[in-house]
Design a protein around this motif. Structure first.
Motif, short mmCIF file in Angstrom:
data_model
loop_
_atom_site.label_atom_id
_atom_site.label_comp_id
_atom_site.label_asym_id
_atom_site.label_seq_id
_atom_site.Cartn_x
_atom_site.Cartn_y
_atom_site.Cartn_z
N TRP A 1 -7.16 1.02 -6.82
CA TRP A 1 -5.80 1.51 -6.66
C TRP A 1 -5.71 3.02 -6.90
CZ3 TRP A 1 -3.17 4.11 -10.44
CH2 TRP A 1 -3.64 3.99 -11.75
N VAL B 1 -5.58 -7.96 -3.52
CA VAL B 1 -4.59 -7.41 -2.59
C VAL B 1 -3.71 -6.36 -3.27
CG1 VAL B 1 -2.60 -7.97 -1.15
CG2 VAL B 1 -4.59 -9.48 -1.17
N LEU C 1 -3.11 -2.56 -2.06
CA LEU C 1 -1.80 -2.16 -1.55
C LEU C 1 -1.24 -0.97 -2.31
CD1 LEU C 1 -0.06 -5.59 -0.83
CD2 LEU C 1 -1.04 -3.98 0.81
#
Length: 255
Positions: A36, A178, A182
């Protein structure tokens, strides 16, 4: 908060030569969890590379020399990590016949003719796009946006391709969940909107997708999946593709 800081430190140690003051674990899954903030590490490195380039530009007025110093700074900050991946992929994909032989060549620390050619072409492309960006007055914007999306491209490969080896960085990193992916994508989109606007953001996304598709398809065909070298190769290819896309938008007067 401690977990987020640890993720950033892990990402910084993985993607650069910048030391982290605390001792961090790198077990399977922790690297994937840190994806991330990979774009944030990219933008930090790009911001640091801007400084010597701008200093040289101010002292000499030479755009080519400033581009060289930007590349030198990036290579120094990353320890040529991504360039090594590009060269290894070029040697393995070009020099091996079987999948096993390709993987063995990629693991060899020596560089071959395919690797040299790939590095020369990549550095030439990066030099000329940076020089044009400096002359067009968009150097900082381009370098920051390119840094964001080129670091996002690596989690894309990790997400959609399985590791080609039973060991190594590709296997040890794990597959990103995910949510971290994202978050990384959202950071890239939002920061690019602030830095360059919606047209540049869309061009960057499309260029990154194209680069990931090309590298991912080639890696799956050649070795059946991804590796640490493939991730580094994808970062360099994406960097070039996104830079070309941004300059194309500017050249066409669409920004």
């Amino acid at each position: 908060m401690e977990r987020l800081v640890a993720d950033f430190g892990r990402a910084l140690m993985l993607l650069s030569r910048i030391p982290w003051p605390a001792r961090l674990e790198f077990q399977s899954g922790l690297i994937a969890r840190s994806v991330w903030c990979w774009p944030l590490v990219g933008i930090l490195l790009a911001g640091m590379a801007v400084l010597p380039a701008q200093a040289v530009l101010g002292l000499t007025g030479n755009t080519g020399l400033a581009a060289v110093f930007a590349l030198m700074a990036l290579v120094g900050l990353t320890g040529a990590l991504h360039e090594d991946g590009l060269a290894d992929c070029a040697d393995g994909f070009g020099g091996g016949v079987t999948r096993e032989r390709k993987l063995a060549i990629m693991r060899d620390s020596r560089i071959g003719s395919y690797g040299v050619v790939a590095l020369v072409i990549a550095f030439a492309a990066r030099f000329f796009v940076l020089q044009q960006a400096i002359e067009s007055g968009v150097f900082m914007m381009l370098l920051l946006v390119v840094a964001l999306f080129s670091r996002l491209s690596m989690p894309v490969i990790m997400l959609f391709l399985s590791p080609a080896r039973e060991d190594g960085l590709g296997r040890g990193a794990g597959r990103p969940a995910v949510v971290p992916f994202l978050v990384a994508a959202l950071l890239c989109i939002l920061l690019t909107l602030l830095l360059a606007g919606p047209v540049m953001m869309l061009a960057s996304v499309l260029a990154m997708v194209l680069a990931c598709f090309v590298v991912g398809l080639l890696a799956r065909w050649q070795i059946g999946g991804h590796s640490g070298d493939v991730l580094g190769c994808c970062q360099i290819v994406t960097e070039i593709f996104v830079a070309i896309a941004l300059l194309s938008v500017l050249h066409g007067g669409l920004a």
